[in-house]
Design a protein around this motif. Structure first.
Motif, PDB file in Angstrom:
ATOM      1  N   UNK A   1       0.932  -1.445   0.030  1.00 22.02           N
ATOM      2  CA  UNK A   1      -0.100   0.007   0.022  1.00 22.02           C
ATOM      3  C   UNK A   1       0.973   1.141  -0.060  1.00 22.02           C
ATOM      4  N   UNK A   2       0.755   2.147  -1.043  1.00 20.27           N
ATOM      5  CA  UNK A   2       1.537   3.245  -1.113  1.00 20.27           C
ATOM      6  C   UNK A   2       0.731   4.284  -0.623  1.00 20.27           C
ATOM      7  N   UNK A   3       1.094   5.076   0.279  1.00 20.87           N
ATOM      8  CA  UNK A   3       0.259   6.286   0.938  1.00 20.87           C
ATOM      9  C   UNK A   3       1.223   7.247   1.258  1.00 20.87           C
ATOM     10  N   UNK A   4       0.566   8.604   1.543  1.00 25.14           N
ATOM     11  CA  UNK A   4       1.182   9.876   1.631  1.00 25.14           C
ATOM     12  C   UNK A   4       1.573  10.164   2.946  1.00 25.14           C
ATOM     13  N   UNK A   5       2.543  11.155   3.098  1.00 26.75           N
ATOM     14  CA  UNK A   5       2.903  11.416   4.566  1.00 26.75           C
ATOM     15  C   UNK A   5       1.768  12.125   5.208  1.00 26.75           C
TER      16      UNK A   5
END
Length: 284
Positions: free
Chosen positions: A151-155
């Motif tokens: 899962x690629x997520x943002x800060x």
């Protein structure tokens, strides 16, 4: 020294070249519309190259293959970057690049699973991706499917309560098939992430919740390969996170040098300049 890919669309093309190709495709798509989240796309290209050409198991000719590793894009506005990676991986035809953001295109400006092969979820309201990933990882475990969920997520999503509910759920279910990737570029819509909501000491925070956590330079391919390998091979029954500190606009120096904000504006004449600058740094 170039790093050779080990999985995915196999060839002897180095990861450096793959990352460069992803950046170039993203710029070409941005030029089509004259806009796009190109700062994030350039910054995350090394992570995507490592994901698709080192870590993930998939079949380009069969995006729905049940045994595939799932790559979830929680940050739907990064779609331009993922499309570039999917084209580089052979899942999407490169000819569709020129349709980016147009009516009836399979490449909408925000990622939608119903439109695009290889797009596992519809990203939109930030903070939802990790929760979906937890459910997906649990489902795969119950089906005895050995695939991993990335899962690629943002800060910025670290400020969402739903993210931390998912963090706790993943530990509760001992989801050792779940690898979360955080793009920490220190930018979100309201300004620098570190000025927004009590972020800091990210890896220890995840560890305190029970995750295996690593923090790396997200534009260092060697460090990324090592981190992805460590996450995938960990024997402990716990979820894993890789916090990737990335540089917005990486690879195009005149954009890197600007005062960076969440949305990097590129003037019409600057797209060709950006491509020329990228060309100067093409891997040997």
């Amino acid at each position: 020294m170039s790093i050779q890919p080990t999985t995915g669309a196999l060839s002897n093309v180095s990861l450096e070249q793959r990352a460069w190709n992803i950046r170039r495709k993203a710029l070409l798509m941005g030029e089509v519309q004259g806009q796009g989240y190109i700062g994030q796309a350039l910054g995350i290209s090394d992570v995507l190259a490592t994901s698709y050409f080192h870590a993930l198991d998939y079949r380009p000719e069969d995006p729905e293959w049940e045994g595939r590793d799932r790559f979830l894009l929680s940050i739907g506005h990064y779609a331009i970057a993922l499309y570039a990676a999917l084209m580089e991986a052979g899942i999407l035809p490169e000819e569709e690049l020129e349709t980016y953001g147009m009516d009836d295109s399979r490449l909408p400006m925000s990622g939608m699973a119903s439109y695009t092969p290889g797009m596992e979820i519809t990203g939109g309201s930030l903070g939802q991706g990790l929760g979906i990933a937890v459910g997906m990882a649990l489902g795969l475990k119950r089906k005895l499917n050995p695939a991993f969920v990335y899962n690629l997520m943002s800060d910025g999503e670290l400020g969402e309560g739903s993210t931390w509910e998912a963090v706790m759920s993943a530990v509760q279910w001992k989801l050792d098939n779940l690898i979360c990737i955080v793009d920490f570029n220190n930018q979100q819509a309201d300004g620098p992430t570190r000025d927004a909501l009590a972020v800091g000491a990210e890896a220890p925070k995840w560890e305190a919740f029970g995750w295996h956590a690593q923090e790396v330079d997200g534009n260092d391919l060697g460090a990324l390969v090592a981190a992805f390998d460590a996450a995938r091979s960990l024997a402990e029954p716990k979820p894993r996170v890789i916090i990737c500190n990335t540089t917005m606009c990486k690879g195009v120096d005149f954009l890197e040098a600007r005062e960076i904000t969440h949305f990097v504006r590129v003037e019409p004449e600057e797209w060709a300049m950006a491509l020329d600058k990228l060309e100067e740094g093409r891997p040997a």
